[in-house]
Design an enzyme around this catalytic site. Structure first.
Site: not given
Length: 279
Positions: A115, A119-121
Site C-alpha cells: 500500500y 501505484a497501489c491504488g
C-alpha cells in the site's frame, strides 16, 4: 558479495548525415539488478530488486521505513543465507535478521507493504493517516532552518558522489546531508526506494536515528513512498531533482516535512514546509 556492474554485449547505432545507421558491436557496462529477500527470524518479509552491496543497510532501512521494526536496536544480528544459484555458486541474495530479545515485529505491516507504493491504488487519505499514525518521530517539531542557496545546490553535491552512475548511467542515488550541506552518506541503487533504505539503514546502524536537522536528497522524483521513508526516519526535509507527486506533497504537508522539487541551481520549487527556508 554480488557485483555492482556487469559487462553486457551491445550494439551502438549512429545515424549518419545521410540517414543510414552505422553500427558498432561492443560490451557495455550495466548496473546489476538482483533480488534480495529479507527474512525476519526465518520468515520471509519482502523481496526487492536491488543493486548488490550494502545489503545489511538496505535490510535495516527497509524494516524501519516500512514500519516492521521501530528502532535499529531491535536488530540483534544480520547474516547472509548461503543460497545458491543453478551452478551451485552462492548468490548472497537472502538476508536473515535475528531480533533482540522481546522484540515483536509488525509482520502484518510487512504483508501490507504494497500500500506504500504510489501505484497501489489505495485511498490517499488512508495511506497518509497510516504513516502519520505510525511514525515514531514528529518531524513537524524539528526546528532546523535551511539556507535556500545550500538547499538548491544539494543535488549537485549528491551528483559528485554517484560513482557507479558515472560508469553505467543506470542508478538512482540518495544521500543524507547536514543543514550546512555536508554529506553524511550517499548510496546508489537501481531502485530509488532502495537507495533511500540503504542510506537510512546506515544511519540506523550508526545510531544516528532520528535524523533530526538533516536533509534527504534524491536523484529522481519525490514519490509518496520516499516522503514516507523520510518521515519514518525523522528527517525534516526532502530535496529532489525532479517533481513530487500530489500524494507526496499531501503527506509532506500533513507530517510537517519540508518538500523541495526541481532543485537545480539557482532554482527550486517548495511544495511544503517553506517556513524552514524563511517563508
Amino acid at each position: 558479495m554480488g557485483r555492482v556492474t556487469s559487462r553486457t554485449p551491445s550494439i551502438r547505432v549512429e545515424i549518419t548525415a545521410g540517414g543510414e545507421p552505422r553500427t558498432t558491436s561492443r560490451p557495455d557496462t550495466l548496473a546489476v539488478e538482483e533480488p534480495l529477500e529479507i527474512r525476519v527470524s526465518g520468515v520471509s518479509v519482502t523481496v526487492t530488486m536491488r543493486t548488490p552491496g550494502d545489503d545489511f543497510d538496505l535490510t535495516v532501512g527497509n524494516l524501519l521505513t516500512e514500519g516492521v521494526l521501530r528502532h535499529a536496536t531491535d536488530v540483534q544480528q544480520l547474516m547472509h543465507c548461503l543460497d545458491e544459484d543453478e551452478s551451485g555458486s552462492p548468490t548472497y541474495n537472502v538476508v536473515d535478521v535475528t531480533l533482540a530479545p522481546g522484540v515483536v515485529p509488525d509482520l502484518d505491516r510487512a504483508a501490507r507493504s504494497g500500500y506504500q507504493s504510489s501505484a497501489c491504488g489505495v485511498c490517499g487519505k488512508t495511506s497518509i493517516d497510516a504513516i502519520t499514525a505510525t511514525s515514531p518521530y514528529a518531524v513537524a517539531t524539528d526546528p532546523v532552518a535551511l539556507d535556500p542557496a545550500v538547499v538548491a545546490g544539494l543535488p549537485d553535491a549528491l551528483r559528485e558522489h554517484q560513482k557507479v552512475f558515472d560508469r553505467t548511467g543506470g542508478l538512482h542515488a540518495a544521500g543524507i546531508f547536514t543543514a550546512s550541506g555536508e554529506a553524511l552518506v550517499v548510496r546508489e541503487d537501481v531502485g530509488r526506494h532502495n537507495a533511500v533504505d540503504k542510506a537510512v539503514g546506515w544511519a540506523g546502524r550508526e545510531g544516528l536515528l532520528p535524523l533530526s536537522g538533516h536533509v534527504l536528497v534524491v536523484s529522481g522524483r519525490a514519490s509518496f513512498e520516499l516522503v514516507q521513508k523520510a518521515v519514518m526516519a525523522g528527517l525534516p526535509a526532502l530535496v529532489a531533482v525532479s517533481a513530487p507527486s500530489s500524494l507526496a506533497a499531501d503527506l509532506a504537508t500533513r507530517s510537517g516535512l519540508t518538500l523541495v522539487g526541481f532543485a537545480r541551481p539557482p532554482r527550486m520549487t517548495v511544495y511544503a514546509g517553506a517556513h524552514r527556508l524563511g517563508w
